[in-house]
Enzyme design. Structure first.
Site, PDB file in Angstrom:
ATOM      1  CE1 TYR D  50      34.794  24.518   4.009  1.00  0.00           C
ATOM      2  CE2 TYR D  50      32.653  24.147   5.027  1.00  0.00           C
ATOM      3  CZ  TYR D  50      33.493  24.043   3.927  1.00  0.00           C
ATOM      4  OH  TYR D  50      33.023  23.491   2.758  1.00  0.00           O
ATOM      5  CD  GLU D  51      30.879  29.346  12.109  1.00  0.00           C
ATOM      6  OE1 GLU D  51      30.637  30.500  11.764  1.00  0.00           O
ATOM      7  OE2 GLU D  51      30.051  28.629  12.689  1.00  0.00           O
ATOM      8  CB  SER D  52      35.725  24.712  12.374  1.00  0.00           C
ATOM      9  OG  SER D  52      36.019  24.413  11.023  1.00  0.00           O
TER      10      SER D  52
END
Lengths: 262, 282, 282, 262
Positions: D50-52
């Site tokens: 996830y881009e987090s």
């Protein structure tokens, strides 16, 4: 009269220049001893950064290398090397840098690359390491280097690290944000740049050293400050602390390392 | 990722002429892998490493390297790397091309490589001779301020070799302590070989720990003591006395070659290398 | 570093017109500090944040901002930020200048800021309209390959405000979990204010943990729950239901203003803000 | 005949396109459901990013946001966002990216920025987020988007994210290293780019959907592949797994969060 050696004079003189709470980029050898002596005497909250990425390190013994495990174990935290150079040093988060070299010239420029021609050197030295950018970005730098006419030279064989360039405000016109060398700590005393010419001149002597000795040790006609002071002798507390640090270090390094067993 | 022996990993993944970065800053230097490169008599390597250290002194002295990209080439806290000096000063045993940087420049080059950008930028190489000695240090102009900054070409080794504390069975590699530019060198490489102290079922929990994920890792080799005489935080300490002894070993060509013969060429693997030193010490 | 109250820290360090980055990616969003900016009726702020989230919706709706630098402005998993939309679509309560990026571009801009470089480089903004809408997205040519890459100007906020799990008494700040670009935003700032869940005698040992060192930190504020309705890993979870409720609260100007009046303007501090929601929930 | 909803058809169809062990950059909503369905069925070793910054995450329930604590807790490790975009995505370490948008055109270009003029939009959308560079660097991308003539448009109001540009090999001539959209998963079935023109055309239909329905839902004259296949219906195992995942998610999200007490 103190029984301090010239190494001890240098180390103590350097340590005294460090303010408490200053952030200091430490090199191996005399600078490491000086920074830790400061930490163990008048500057308990000095922040020591070794270029290996150990931030706020408080080694109990002096490291042999710049990345000994002792430095990581006693650090507040450890960061990858790109962070050290980009987010700390280049970002202007370092107050003081310590540098050594094989050669220095009258404007505090340093050579740690080659003696002789770069392509065919008579002596290949280790090279730049962190020095060029420490010199560029630390708010101020100190150079620690023993003086001989072969190390304090009229003309560097190679300029690895810029001090004041050709002097006379040359540095201020460059892209370097740091202030440059504030002092050179050598084995007869201290040199500091002249306010307008930037040329290093003798400002202080250790006990037993003379202006004549200084002039002989330096390979250019050494300028003498209007006032040359006497560096106060190392105190008993300074010497005791430094010698205890070295004794701990010798003892620790004498411990045989157990070979890892496969 | 593939778990394999060190000799198989080096044989399979390091070709003569390859650019090879054995990274690790003082800590976690992959000595065992370096020795295996020597045993397999790899040739014409382009060696890349910020701080060449003893293992590159050995590789250079044994004639494995044609080129060295580096930023500081000494024996830390001791003095010179005599084999490196001999190669540069006297072309022995062969000529060594230098691609020389500062630490800040080389770090920027590894970061660019890891990000697959063609160049890295730094405010560096200011008013010194390094960019005269190395044509690969150039300038780039900021499109906003007009400031000219230093640019270095990305480093993307054909093979990066690291030593780390642990891998899990899937090939995820965890390291801690001083990491230098090891992570960037790993992410920048085409192939990545990692020797580890131990292979475990599950890596220690560390939410923000330093991990090289399994799909970036080409081969994992279990190699206890693989960083010796450098060290592995939590496993064994740096053998500073060995670094000091190296000065005498490497100073002369003959003592160096004899030592390499006994301890590297005539030992079958890293366990035998360690055993050969143990016998000597006893 | 100075330990102080949140209202004192905001009053002392955030001036009208300042560029202010409240970072934190979904996690550790400094809501308490944002509310204090509103209570102190700060004006003409240049707000910077990758993902504006509810706290910027509030600041924009209350007229605190003249400009927004961002890369994704929505209510995560829910939908629109209605106050942001109202400002852009209808200039209510005032015109909002946009400095719009992609995540990759904004991350590069923060990294450049943290490194005090004037620009960041990425292989991005390829073949789309973003560089037509934003003149601050430019190109730079690689001095080695000639490739043209995207360049973004460095972000160096006057003030960065973060929320973190812990600080020690010297002002060293430790955070863990999802960190987004918080560390880069912190290192890029002129001043750094950090609210923390707790101030402790010694940070948990984590050799390679994420720490902001005390001399980079301008002020530390003890503010438990300071990230709510976002979350603090290890302390409390994200209140996803609140994020869903926000859609209805913020959709209309009147309900929004009434909510802000009750829960922010009429509460003295973050503890009172939390208590006001607790009463409501009960 | 299956009782699967169109959302379920889309999710199952997307999940099936994911190979085991592929490295997948996940977006919130249907893509997150699809990726986790794949992980819970045929692709147990899929790597979800996830881009987090959560790498190799295995959430038990679907996150509402892209940075829920569940993602960090179940991740193999968590990295700062600069690493995600530079060392993973831009470096070509991601196999598959999932994208959504408000508008798509016939060449798979996407708009998630504005409806209307950029300076005076009728609808301000959230903006680019990670999409432009996901689309540029992931080896292949999938777009998930429900079809109406307002979302599948002849002309984008703003091109946030390039797919195949103007088609006919346009993308191959750009600096984007990734392969571009491999499929569009919509609520009547699947579109895929034509081998030479790059124009999206209908390649497969869900049960109950027709070519005519597809044509009506698309705002350009929709090309039809030589062979339009029927997507096999979701299996009982797929549906059970997906519904159990959603049920766990609803239950988890219904739990009241305890306000942090100061």
């Amino acid at each position: 009269m103190t029984d301090a050696t010239r190494d001890e004079w240098m180390t103590v003189a350097a340590a005294r220049m460090l303010r408490d709470r200053c952030v200091c980029f430490v090199g191996i050898g005399l600078p490491s001893a000086a920074c830790n002596l400061a930490r163990l005497t008048h500057a308990p909250d000095i922040v020591l950064i070794y270029e290996s990425g150990t931030i706020g390190t408080k080694p109990d013994v002096l490291p042999l290398s710049i990345g000994d495990g002792e430095l990581a174990e006693t650090a507040a935290f450890v960061v990858p090397m790109p962070d050290v150079f980009a987010y700390y040093l280049q970002a202007g988060r370092v107050d003081v840098g310590f540098l050594g070299a094989a050669q220095i010239d009258r404007f505090g420029n340093l050579n740690s690359t080659v003696i002789g021609d770069y392509e065919a050197p008579s002596t290949r030295l280790p090279g730049a390491g962190g020095a060029p950018e420490i010199a560029a970005h630390a708010r101020e730098t100190f150079v620690m280097l023993k003086a001989t006419p072969r190390s304090f030279v009229g003309q560097l064989d190679f300029r690895t690290t810029a001090g004041f360039g050709r002097g006379h405000g040359d540095r201020a016109r460059s892209a370097a944000h740091g202030g440059g060398p504030r002092a050179v700590i050598t084995d007869f005393g201290l040199l500091a740049p002249h306010a307008t010419t930037d040329e290093l001149q003798l400002t202080a002597l250790f006990e037993g050293a003379t202006i004549d000795e200084a002039r002989k040790a330096v390979g250019w006609p050494l300028g003498i400050a209007d006032e040359v002071t006497q560096v106060p002798a190392p105190t008993a507390h300074e010497l005791d602390t430094l010698r205890a640090l070295h004794a701990r270090t010798r003892q620790a390094h004498a411990q045989p390392v157990v070979l890892p067993t496969p | 990722m593939q778990a394999m022996s060190l000799s198989d990993a080096i044989a399979a993944h390091v070709e003569d002429g390859a650019s090879v970065a054995l990274e690790g800053f003082t800590h976690l230097i992959p000595f065992a892998a370096g020795h295996e490169l020597i045993r397999q008599r790899k040739r014409d390597l382009h060696l890349i490493r910020m701080t060449p250290d003893l293992i590159y002194d050995e590789l250079i002295g044994m004639g494995c390297a044609r080129k060295l990209t580096f930023s500081w080439g000494g024996n830390p806290g001791v003095g010179s790397l005599h084999r490196l000096r001999d190669a540069v000063e006297h072309q022995w045993p062969r000529r060594l091309e230098l691609d020389e940087h500062s630490h800040a420049g080389m770090v920027a080059a590894f970061c660019a490589g890891a990000a697959r950008l063609p160049f890295g930028v730094l405010r560096g190489y200011l008013d010194n001779d390094l960019d005269k000695a190395n044509a690969r240090i150039r300038r780039v102009e900021c499109p906003f301020t007009g400031e000219r900054l230093a640019a270095v070409p990305a480093l993307n080794p054909d093979v990066t070799i690291l030593h780390a504390q642990r891998a899990d069975r899937a090939g995820n590699v965890a390291l801690h302590g001083i990491v230098g530019a090891a992570r960037e060198a790993a992410m920048a490489a085409t192939k990545l070989i990692v020797t580890v102290e131990e292979i475990v079922d599950a890596l220690p929990r560390a939410m923000n720990g330093i991990v090289l994920p399994h799909w970036v890792v080409t081969a994992v080799v279990q190699c206890p003591g693989g960083a010796y005489p450098s060290y592995a935080q939590g496993f064994y300490a740096r053998d500073n006395a060995f670094y000091q002894r190296w000065d005498a070993i490497a100073r002369d060509r003959e003592t160096f070659l004899a030592w390499m013969q006994t301890h590297v060429l005539e030992t079958a693997d890293h366990a035998a290398f360690l055993a050969s030193l143990d016998r000597q010490a006893a």
